[in-house]
Design an enzyme around this catalytic site. Structure first.
Site, PDB file in Angstrom:
ATOM      1  N   SER A 125       0.837  -1.201   0.000  1.00  0.00           N
ATOM      2  CA  SER A 125       0.000   0.000   0.000  1.00  0.00           C
ATOM      3  C   SER A 125       0.874   1.254   0.000  1.00  0.00           C
ATOM      4  CB  SER A 125      -0.958  -0.018   1.192  1.00  0.00           C
ATOM      5  OG  SER A 125      -1.915   1.003   1.100  1.00  0.00           O
TER       6      SER A 125
ATOM      7  N   ASP B 108      -9.657  -4.978  -4.873  1.00  0.00           N
ATOM      8  CA  ASP B 108      -9.058  -4.064  -3.897  1.00  0.00           C
ATOM      9  C   ASP B 108      -9.877  -2.768  -3.854  1.00  0.00           C
ATOM     10  OD1 ASP B 108      -7.491  -2.345  -2.378  1.00  0.00           O
ATOM     11  OD2 ASP B 108      -5.613  -3.198  -3.138  1.00  0.00           O
TER      12      ASP B 108
ATOM     13  N   HIS C  83      -7.696  -5.786  -0.101  1.00  0.00           N
ATOM     14  CA  HIS C  83      -6.518  -4.918  -0.031  1.00  0.00           C
ATOM     15  C   HIS C  83      -5.365  -5.512   0.778  1.00  0.00           C
ATOM     16  CE1 HIS C  83      -4.226  -1.223  -0.100  1.00  0.00           C
ATOM     17  NE2 HIS C  83      -4.220  -1.152   1.221  1.00  0.00           N
TER      18      HIS C  83
END
Length: 561
Positions: A409, A496, A535
């Site tokens: 991320s 995601d 995610h």
């Protein structure tokens, strides 16, 4: 007297002196007007005054006495005082039939008035009714009542203006205890006055009941309307307040860029809250040691070092020196750079450490300055420098063992910054792994779920994206990959919701066409939506060990060559 009726008392009137009330049929009882020929009143036969009231306070046209008025004093129009015989000389007889016939409907009407008043009934002295009283001496004793001032009652012997009326002797406010009562009382008073003028029995379809029903219906209709109006007023007020906040937030972010920086880092969100980062064994990491490193003055960062599962038994109860020496063993090392929000002790991060440890890797992770128990203020430059310091610390202890950089991320931005700097100084890592990456922070902020409500706001870039750049936050992965010269693996889930899948695909297309990766492998591994990895749950994939083994095995081969 009327035919067939004889007086029962010595003071009864002769037959020729008839009272007009007997002729009119108000009372046919032989004793109803025995007082009409009293010595004090005989011979006074003046006509009725033209201004005399035509209600229950009627005057005897023959004797000039006012019914319902107490004797002893001259009347209002100059007539002689009316006397009443003593109580022991009054004959006791049953009430006349017409008197009963007028009282019963009046009582029924009073009960209907009480029922229609609702749950809270008016005062017991306010019961409305039309009838004739028993004593009628100017007081409100008992019998068919009047209005709230007791003006509608007529006495039995005709001596009380408000005789036996149910008039309330209290203030008028006692009758008006709830909305709508004034209207009902006024309608009752009007009906009382009409009924007193013409004392006829009331039928079931009387106008009073009709008026009370209409008044109750009007009162019942106002309450739902008022309730709906109050609900609409509150809803409109809430909408206006939300609209004001919606418009004020962009200006607030523009005037205070630090707010946008906080939203990018989210370092103030510590999840889970109630864990001791000094004790990684509380999270099931019994083969993990906690360090504290100091990259700069006044900056301290917390570090976790998890050894491979093969060394788990040997690591129990060992100190920091033993863990540092373990980095020199024949196992590769992965430097893990986590994303924003939370700490190095996050649940999904701990599970990934366990997976990588089971595959035979050392896992070294840390909290950037400002996260967790690390000291300092967060910034992109500071995060990159912290990662560079930890990488150098690992290389100083790992010897020739391969070192890989794994970013997730927001950590992918830190990872590309780090690897670009390492490549510029010609000490690149053996491979770079990016999990759920983005192209740059501006495109990520535009695609983030938090920006949905402002995505089509006029001047979105000027209000929200420019303050991020002003704060020195770029995380330009799409620019960094053009200067990276090492193997690259991109992992991204199609479902995601935080970093859209198309951003990871776009980054892969940029890297695949870059000259810097001409001699290195670039691989993109998507995960289908049906898997539900979203995610941060790619570590659950049973294919992950195989993917890492194949990719990192080739990287190690390239490294040795």
């Amino acid at each position: 007297m009327m035919p067939g009726l004889t007086p029962t008392a010595p003071w009864a009137a002769p037959q020729q002196a008839r009272c007009p009330f007997q002729v009119q049929g108000v009372s046919s009882h032989p004793q109803a007007h025995q007082h009409s020929t009293s010595p004090l009143t005989t011979g006074l036969h003046a006509p009725l005054h033209p201004r005399a009231p035509k209600t229950g306070r009627a005057l005897c046209a023959q004797h000039g006495s006012r019914h319902g008025r107490r004797g002893g004093a001259p009347s209002a129009w100059g007539r002689a005082p009316h006397t009443r015989p003593p109580a022991h000389r009054r004959p006791a007889s049953a009430p006349p039939a017409k008197w009963r016939a007028g009282l019963l409907p009046a009582v029924k009407m009073a009960l209907r008035c009480l029922r229609s008043a609702g749950k809270r009934r008016p005062h017991r002295d306010c019961a409305a009714g039309v009838g004739t009283g028993r004593a009628g001496r100017g007081g409100a004793r008992r019998g068919g009542g009047g209005d709230w001032q007791g003006r509608a009652g007529t006495g039995r012997a005709g001596r009380g203006a408000a005789g036996a009326s149910g008039g309330c002797t209290r203030r008028r406010s006692c009758c008006l205890r709830r909305p709508g009562m004034r209207k009902r009382n006024e309608s009752v008073t009007v009906e009382h006055e009409r009924a007193a003028a013409a004392p006829a029995p009331l039928d079931k379809g009387c106008s009073l009941r009709h008026s009370l029903r209409l008044a109750a219906a009007d009162t019942g209709m106002k309450r739902p309307l008022g309730r709906r109006y109050g609900l609409w007023f509150r809803l409109r007020k809430l909408i206006i307040w939300l609209l004001g906040v919606y418009i004020a937030i962009p200006f607030l972010v523009k005037l205070c860029p630090a707010i946008q920086a906080k939203l990018v880092f989210l370092n103030f969100v510590r999840v889970p809250y109630f864990i001791d980062l000094k004790r990684p064994q509380d999270q099931g990491l019994n083969h993990t040691c906690n360090y504290y490193l100091q990259p700069e003055e006044d900056v301290t960062i917390g570090v976790w070092h998890t050894v491979p599962a093969a060394l788990w038994k040997n690591a129990r109860g060992k100190d920091q020196l033993w863990f540092e020496d373990a980095l020199g063993s024949s196992h590769p090392v992965i430097l893990y750079l986590h994303g924003n929000a939370g700490t190095r002790g996050g649940d999904h991060r701990v599970e990934l450490y366990k997976v990588l440890s089971s595959l035979g890797y050392h896992v070294v992770t840390f909290d950037y300055r400002g996260w967790g128990d690390s000291i300092g203020s967060p910034s992109e430059r500071g995060m990159t420098y912290d990662a560079l310091h930890v990488f150098d610390w690992i290389k100083a202890r790992s010897g020739d063992n391969p070192v890989y950089v794994w970013g997730h991320s927001l950590g992918t931005g830190v990872a590309t910054n780090l690897v670009r700097r390492l490549c510029e100084r010609e000490t690149p890592p053996d491979a770079l792994i990016l999990e759920s990456p983005f192209t740059n922070i501006r495109e990520e902020a535009r695609s983030h779920p938090f920006s949905v409500i402002y995505r089509y706001f006029p001047g979105f870039d000027w209000f929200f994206l420019d303050p991020i750049t002003t704060s020195g936050i770029k995380f330009a992965n799409d620019e960094n990959v053009k200067y990276i010269s090492c193997s690259l693996l991109i992992l991204h889930a199609e479902d995601d919701p935080v970093v859209p899948f198309h951003l990871g695909k776009k980054l892969y297309n940029i890297a695949a066409t870059s000259r810097s990766f001409r001699d290195y492998k670039v691989q993109f591994v998507p995960f289908h939506t049906d898997l539900g990895y979203r995610h941060k749950y790619i570590y659950r994939s049973p294919e992950l060990p195989r993917i890492l083994r194949e990719f990192l095995g080739k990287s190690e081969h390239e490294h040795h060559h």
